[in-house]
Write a protein that holds these residues in place. Sequence first.
Motif, PDB file in Angstrom:
ATOM      1  N   HIS A  18       0.631  46.187  89.871  1.00 48.99           N
ATOM      2  CA  HIS A  18       1.749  45.277  89.618  1.00 48.99           C
ATOM      3  C   HIS A  18       1.634  44.642  88.233  1.00 48.99           C
ATOM      4  O   HIS A  18       2.596  44.608  87.463  1.00 48.99           O
ATOM      5  N   PHE A  19       0.436  44.150  87.935  1.00 45.63           N
ATOM      6  CA  PHE A  19       0.201  43.489  86.655  1.00 45.63           C
ATOM      7  C   PHE A  19       0.342  44.490  85.509  1.00 45.63           C
ATOM      8  O   PHE A  19       0.917  44.168  84.455  1.00 45.63           O
ATOM      9  N   ASN A  59       4.502  46.190  85.867  1.00 48.97           N
ATOM     10  CA  ASN A  59       5.590  45.219  85.739  1.00 48.97           C
ATOM     11  C   ASN A  59       5.468  44.358  84.489  1.00 48.97           C
ATOM     12  O   ASN A  59       6.477  44.024  83.860  1.00 48.97           O
ATOM     13  N   TYR A  60       4.233  44.015  84.151  1.00 48.34           N
ATOM     14  CA  TYR A  60       4.032  43.049  83.066  1.00 48.34           C
ATOM     15  C   TYR A  60       3.447  43.668  81.795  1.00 48.34           C
ATOM     16  O   TYR A  60       4.122  43.732  80.761  1.00 48.34           O
ATOM     17  N   SER A  75       2.840  39.083  88.930  1.00 49.26           N
ATOM     18  CA  SER A  75       3.421  39.904  87.867  1.00 49.26           C
ATOM     19  C   SER A  75       4.801  39.398  87.458  1.00 49.26           C
ATOM     20  O   SER A  75       5.170  39.442  86.281  1.00 49.26           O
ATOM     21  N   GLN A  88       5.977  37.911  83.857  1.00 50.76           N
ATOM     22  CA  GLN A  88       7.157  38.350  83.112  1.00 50.76           C
ATOM     23  C   GLN A  88       7.978  37.161  82.612  1.00 50.76           C
ATOM     24  O   GLN A  88       8.452  37.155  81.467  1.00 50.76           O
TER      25      GLN A  88
END
Length: 303
Positions: free
Chosen positions: A123-124, A127-128, A187, A191
Amino acid sequence: MWAALRFRLLPAVKLYLLGFKVLLAQLLSKPLRLPVMPRQDGKVAIVTGGGRGIGYEVVRHLARLGAHVIIVEFEKLDLASLQSIHQFAERFKKRDLPLNILVNNAGVMLVPEGRTEDGFEQHFGVNYLGHFLLTWLLLDTLKDSGKSGPVSCVVSVSSSAHSVGKITLNDLNSCQHYSAHAAYCQSKLAQALFSCHLQQEMHRDGSPVVSCAVDPGMVDTALYQHLCTPLRLAQSLIARLFFRTPAEGAATVLSAALSPALNGDLGGGYWANGRREMTSASPFDSQLRLSLWEISLQLLGLQ
């Protein structure tokens, strides 16, 4: 054992309660409609995750308005690979095109524990960090493109889940305890923090680029495919009846991407429900924003 169980359950409960609250608010509100937008002839846009869902609707509307849209899909840009992101940015720059709009839309939600090619929690990393790097590598092009006309715009598709997220600076990869729900919320908060700090940096430098974070709401897309089977079946039924359509979700993204460039407003902000709801970064802790920004630069080898 109980501490680990609590760590897993609490973020899930918070996220599902938030989802219920958001869904209720959507039911009580009017359907979103995309406002009339002027032609975008001559503009170039990049949309990650543009092959389906919200991203596809964003691409479709931008193309209808005359923009040259580059759809970035997994095969062409793997956000889980820093090398792939660097290669994509190099290929794009060799085309010597302007870049007026960058929509950081692609993402994953509630995926099983795992690592990206470079060792980041998924996710990190996707997404980010993947979008952080993509934006950083294309920032000079965005700045140059904003000098000769309306300002360029970076839109990061976040989520209301950011409000229940927690940034753990000493464990961004969720190594101590893993909760897919906590990792996803972290995440999305990351953002939002990134978008706010980027806007602050651009405003301070006088750069012709605005940065906006967008909450499209609860939208009927494939993002929910990693829910456990009972929840996925329930979500599938509820989504058809009560979730926003991808076109409705895209309405807020497009409003954020096009409106600042139209009126010359350099405020950036946080957008939801088709409008800008927060005009500054004040709701987010400035020191946390700066710390996450600096750590991210180090993780990505940009310092």
